[in-house]
Design a protein around this motif. Structure first.
Motif, PDB file in Angstrom:
ATOM      1  N   MET A 138       0.830  -1.208   0.000  1.00 45.13           N
ATOM      2  CA  MET A 138       0.000   0.000   0.000  1.00 45.13           C
ATOM      3  C   MET A 138       0.861   1.253   0.000  1.00 45.13           C
ATOM      4  O   MET A 138       0.524   2.247  -0.666  1.00 45.13           O
ATOM      5  N   LYS A 139       1.979   1.249   0.717  1.00 44.32           N
ATOM      6  CA  LYS A 139       2.847   2.427   0.730  1.00 44.32           C
ATOM      7  C   LYS A 139       3.382   2.722  -0.663  1.00 44.32           C
ATOM      8  O   LYS A 139       3.463   3.886  -1.069  1.00 44.32           O
ATOM      9  N   ALA A 140       3.709   1.673  -1.430  1.00 42.14           N
ATOM     10  CA  ALA A 140       4.180   1.881  -2.800  1.00 42.14           C
ATOM     11  C   ALA A 140       3.076   2.485  -3.663  1.00 42.14           C
ATOM     12  O   ALA A 140       3.326   3.374  -4.488  1.00 42.14           O
ATOM     13  N   ALA A 141       1.834   2.013  -3.485  1.00 44.41           N
ATOM     14  CA  ALA A 141       0.715   2.575  -4.241  1.00 44.41           C
ATOM     15  C   ALA A 141       0.493   4.033  -3.863  1.00 44.41           C
ATOM     16  O   ALA A 141       0.221   4.877  -4.733  1.00 44.41           O
ATOM     17  N   ILE A 142       0.600   4.343  -2.590  1.00 42.41           N
ATOM     18  CA  ILE A 142       0.477   5.732  -2.142  1.00 42.41           C
ATOM     19  C   ILE A 142       1.533   6.598  -2.810  1.00 42.41           C
ATOM     20  O   ILE A 142       1.249   7.710  -3.287  1.00 42.41           O
ATOM     21  N   GLN A 143       2.760   6.104  -2.882  1.00 37.71           N
ATOM     22  CA  GLN A 143       3.837   6.866  -3.510  1.00 37.71           C
ATOM     23  C   GLN A 143       3.553   7.112  -4.986  1.00 37.71           C
ATOM     24  O   GLN A 143       3.789   8.216  -5.500  1.00 37.71           O
ATOM     25  N   LEU A 144       3.026   6.106  -5.676  1.00 38.09           N
ATOM     26  CA  LEU A 144       2.707   6.274  -7.094  1.00 38.09           C
ATOM     27  C   LEU A 144       1.649   7.357  -7.300  1.00 38.09           C
ATOM     28  O   LEU A 144       1.720   8.141  -8.248  1.00 38.09           O
ATOM     29  N   VAL A 145       0.660   7.382  -6.433  1.00 41.34           N
ATOM     30  CA  VAL A 145      -0.395   8.396  -6.536  1.00 41.34           C
ATOM     31  C   VAL A 145       0.165   9.782  -6.244  1.00 41.34           C
ATOM     32  O   VAL A 145      -0.041  10.735  -7.006  1.00 41.34           O
ATOM     33  N   GLU A 146       0.899   9.903  -5.162  1.00 41.14           N
ATOM     34  CA  GLU A 146       1.369  11.222  -4.736  1.00 41.14           C
ATOM     35  C   GLU A 146       2.481  11.756  -5.621  1.00 41.14           C
ATOM     36  O   GLU A 146       2.607  12.984  -5.788  1.00 41.14           O
ATOM     37  N   GLN A 147       3.286  10.883  -6.218  1.00 39.24           N
ATOM     38  CA  GLN A 147       4.350  11.341  -7.111  1.00 39.24           C
ATOM     39  C   GLN A 147       3.793  12.040  -8.344  1.00 39.24           C
ATOM     40  O   GLN A 147       4.492  12.848  -8.965  1.00 39.24           O
ATOM     41  N   GLN A 148       2.556  11.758  -8.696  1.00 37.70           N
ATOM     42  CA  GLN A 148       1.934  12.412  -9.847  1.00 37.70           C
ATOM     43  C   GLN A 148       1.048  13.580  -9.433  1.00 37.70           C
ATOM     44  O   GLN A 148       0.296  14.117 -10.245  1.00 37.70           O
ATOM     45  N   GLY A 149       1.128  13.952  -8.167  1.00 41.91           N
ATOM     46  CA  GLY A 149       0.420  15.138  -7.691  1.00 41.91           C
ATOM     47  C   GLY A 149      -0.990  14.889  -7.212  1.00 41.91           C
ATOM     48  O   GLY A 149      -1.647  15.819  -6.721  1.00 41.91           O
ATOM     49  N   ALA A 150      -1.492  13.669  -7.359  1.00 40.38           N
ATOM     50  CA  ALA A 150      -2.836  13.366  -6.874  1.00 40.38           C
ATOM     51  C   ALA A 150      -2.812  13.200  -5.357  1.00 40.38           C
ATOM     52  O   ALA A 150      -1.752  13.073  -4.744  1.00 40.38           O
ATOM     53  N   THR A 151      -3.990  13.187  -4.760  1.00 37.90           N
ATOM     54  CA  THR A 151      -4.132  13.096  -3.311  1.00 37.90           C
ATOM     55  C   THR A 151      -4.748  11.759  -2.923  1.00 37.90           C
ATOM     56  O   THR A 151      -5.705  11.311  -3.555  1.00 37.90           O
ATOM     57  N   VAL A 152      -4.196  11.126  -1.905  1.00 35.83           N
ATOM     58  CA  VAL A 152      -4.798   9.899  -1.380  1.00 35.83           C
ATOM     59  C   VAL A 152      -5.930  10.313  -0.443  1.00 35.83           C
ATOM     60  O   VAL A 152      -5.704  10.800   0.663  1.00 35.83           O
ATOM     61  N   ALA A 153      -7.163  10.132  -0.912  1.00 34.99           N
ATOM     62  CA  ALA A 153      -8.336  10.529  -0.132  1.00 34.99           C
ATOM     63  C   ALA A 153      -8.640   9.532   0.969  1.00 34.99           C
ATOM     64  O   ALA A 153      -9.292   9.861   1.958  1.00 34.99           O
ATOM     65  N   GLY A 154      -8.178   8.287   0.787  1.00 38.29           N
ATOM     66  CA  GLY A 154      -8.424   7.275   1.795  1.00 38.29           C
ATOM     67  C   GLY A 154      -7.843   5.941   1.380  1.00 38.29           C
ATOM     68  O   GLY A 154      -7.460   5.743   0.223  1.00 38.29           O
ATOM     69  N   ALA A 156      -8.771   1.745   1.830  1.00 39.52           N
ATOM     70  CA  ALA A 156      -9.800   0.792   2.234  1.00 39.52           C
ATOM     71  C   ALA A 156      -9.323  -0.630   1.978  1.00 39.52           C
ATOM     72  O   ALA A 156      -8.610  -0.888   1.001  1.00 39.52           O
ATOM     73  N   ALA A 157      -9.705  -1.548   2.864  1.00 36.24           N
ATOM     74  CA  ALA A 157      -9.294  -2.946   2.746  1.00 36.24           C
ATOM     75  C   ALA A 157     -10.240  -3.819   3.555  1.00 36.24           C
ATOM     76  O   ALA A 157     -11.045  -3.319   4.342  1.00 36.24           O
ATOM     77  N   VAL A 158     -10.142  -5.127   3.346  1.00 38.68           N
ATOM     78  CA  VAL A 158     -10.859  -6.043   4.223  1.00 38.68           C
ATOM     79  C   VAL A 158     -10.324  -5.884   5.641  1.00 38.68           C
ATOM     80  O   VAL A 158     -11.084  -5.795   6.604  1.00 38.68           O
ATOM     81  N   ALA A 159      -8.991  -5.839   5.777  1.00 39.57           N
ATOM     82  CA  ALA A 159      -8.384  -5.678   7.100  1.00 39.57           C
ATOM     83  C   ALA A 159      -7.084  -4.905   6.992  1.00 39.57           C
ATOM     84  O   ALA A 159      -6.344  -5.039   6.018  1.00 39.57           O
ATOM     85  N   ILE A 160      -6.830  -4.086   8.011  1.00 39.66           N
ATOM     86  CA  ILE A 160      -5.551  -3.393   8.158  1.00 39.66           C
ATOM     87  C   ILE A 160      -4.994  -3.806   9.512  1.00 39.66           C
ATOM     88  O   ILE A 160      -5.564  -3.475  10.555  1.00 39.66           O
ATOM     89  N   GLU A 161      -3.905  -4.545   9.495  1.00 35.17           N
ATOM     90  CA  GLU A 161      -3.313  -5.007  10.747  1.00 35.17           C
ATOM     91  C   GLU A 161      -2.563  -3.867  11.443  1.00 35.17           C
ATOM     92  O   GLU A 161      -2.105  -2.918  10.798  1.00 35.17           O
ATOM     93  N   ASN A 162      -2.424  -3.981  12.740  1.00 32.43           N
ATOM     94  CA  ASN A 162      -1.697  -2.971  13.518  1.00 32.43           C
ATOM     95  C   ASN A 162      -0.207  -3.282  13.588  1.00 32.43           C
ATOM     96  O   ASN A 162       0.397  -3.294  14.670  1.00 32.43           O
ATOM     97  N   THR A 163       0.380  -3.534  12.427  1.00 38.95           N
ATOM     98  CA  THR A 163       1.827  -3.639  12.317  1.00 38.95           C
ATOM     99  C   THR A 163       2.394  -2.224  12.241  1.00 38.95           C
ATOM    100  O   THR A 163       1.638  -1.238  12.210  1.00 38.95           O
ATOM    101  N   GLU A 164       3.701  -2.101  12.172  1.00 37.90           N
ATOM    102  CA  GLU A 164       4.298  -0.768  12.036  1.00 37.90           C
ATOM    103  C   GLU A 164       3.765  -0.074  10.788  1.00 37.90           C
ATOM    104  O   GLU A 164       3.385   1.099  10.833  1.00 37.90           O
ATOM    105  N   GLY A 165       3.727  -0.798   9.658  1.00 39.29           N
ATOM    106  CA  GLY A 165       3.231  -0.203   8.421  1.00 39.29           C
ATOM    107  C   GLY A 165       1.745   0.070   8.471  1.00 39.29           C
ATOM    108  O   GLY A 165       1.274   1.104   7.969  1.00 39.29           O
ATOM    109  N   GLY A 166       0.984  -0.856   9.052  1.00 39.33           N
ATOM    110  CA  GLY A 166      -0.452  -0.647   9.157  1.00 39.33           C
ATOM    111  C   GLY A 166      -0.787   0.546  10.030  1.00 39.33           C
ATOM    112  O   GLY A 166      -1.677   1.351   9.707  1.00 39.33           O
TER     113      GLY A 166
END
Length: 199
Positions: A138-154, A156-166
């Protein structure tokens, strides 16, 4: 729970017991949600629960991550009334792309890419994936979106674990998933037995 069982009232997350446990070893994800997609009502509610928690006017486009994010992401635009963008594993798009390397939940190094002619400054994107464990994909997808100037509005997933990345995703972006708060610790611990008896 039988693949066709639908409880009365359909509380948030009622479909989570349809997930199947990993029986193939550590190279695979801990749980497989795809069985719940075989139940039409479960799939509809699994899409509606996280998508409905985000304001419709805060999203211009839904983007799903290859490959299981396509299932939920493609279903999400219908209730939201938005278009869909596929974020692909490298090598599958025949147009100009931007790429981003990342490590997935198994620690393997991979690359994903997105076409260059859709994302633009000011565009508000909802990112959808099936399961967020370490958060690397997901962090890589966020980077792809933001590198082109778009905004991550949110996110969503079935589950987001409470790991460091989550946790980083939850602290940094608006997020929604299908896991009721009382089940979060059990999801983090991969405790499918408890989830099966939850309802």
């Amino acid at each position: 729970m039988d693949v066709l069982s639908v409880p009365a009232g359909r509380p948030r997350g009622w479909y989570l017991p349809l997930m199947a446990p990993n029986s193939r070893g550590p190279a695979f994800a801990c749980l497989d949600p795809s069985r719940l997609y075989c139940n039409a009502q479960a799939l509809a509610d699994c899409v509606k629960d996280p998508a409905g928690a985000l304001p419709r006017d805060s999203i211009d486009l839904v983007a799903g991550i290859d490959a299981m994010g396509f299932i939920l992401g493609r279903r999400s635009p219908r209730p939201l009334g938005k278009g869909f963008l596929a974020i692909r594993k490298a090598g599958h798009l025949c147009v100009e792309t931007r790429s981003q390397s990342y490590s997935d939940y198994t620690g393997r190094d991979k690359v994903m890419e997105v076409r260059l002619d859709v994302l633009r400054p000011g565009l508000k994107v909802l990112l959808v994936d099936q399961w967020i464990e370490t958060g690397g994909t997901m962090k890589a997808a966020i980077q792809l979106v933001e590198q082109q100037g778009a905004t991550v509005a949110g996110v969503a997933a079935v589950a987001i674990e409470n790991t460091e990345g989550g946790k980083w995703i939850k602290e940094t972006y608006r997020f929604s998933h299908c896991v009721p708060e009382e089940l979060q610790l059990h999801v983090d611990a991969k405790n499918l037995d408890f989830i099966k008896t939850w309802n």
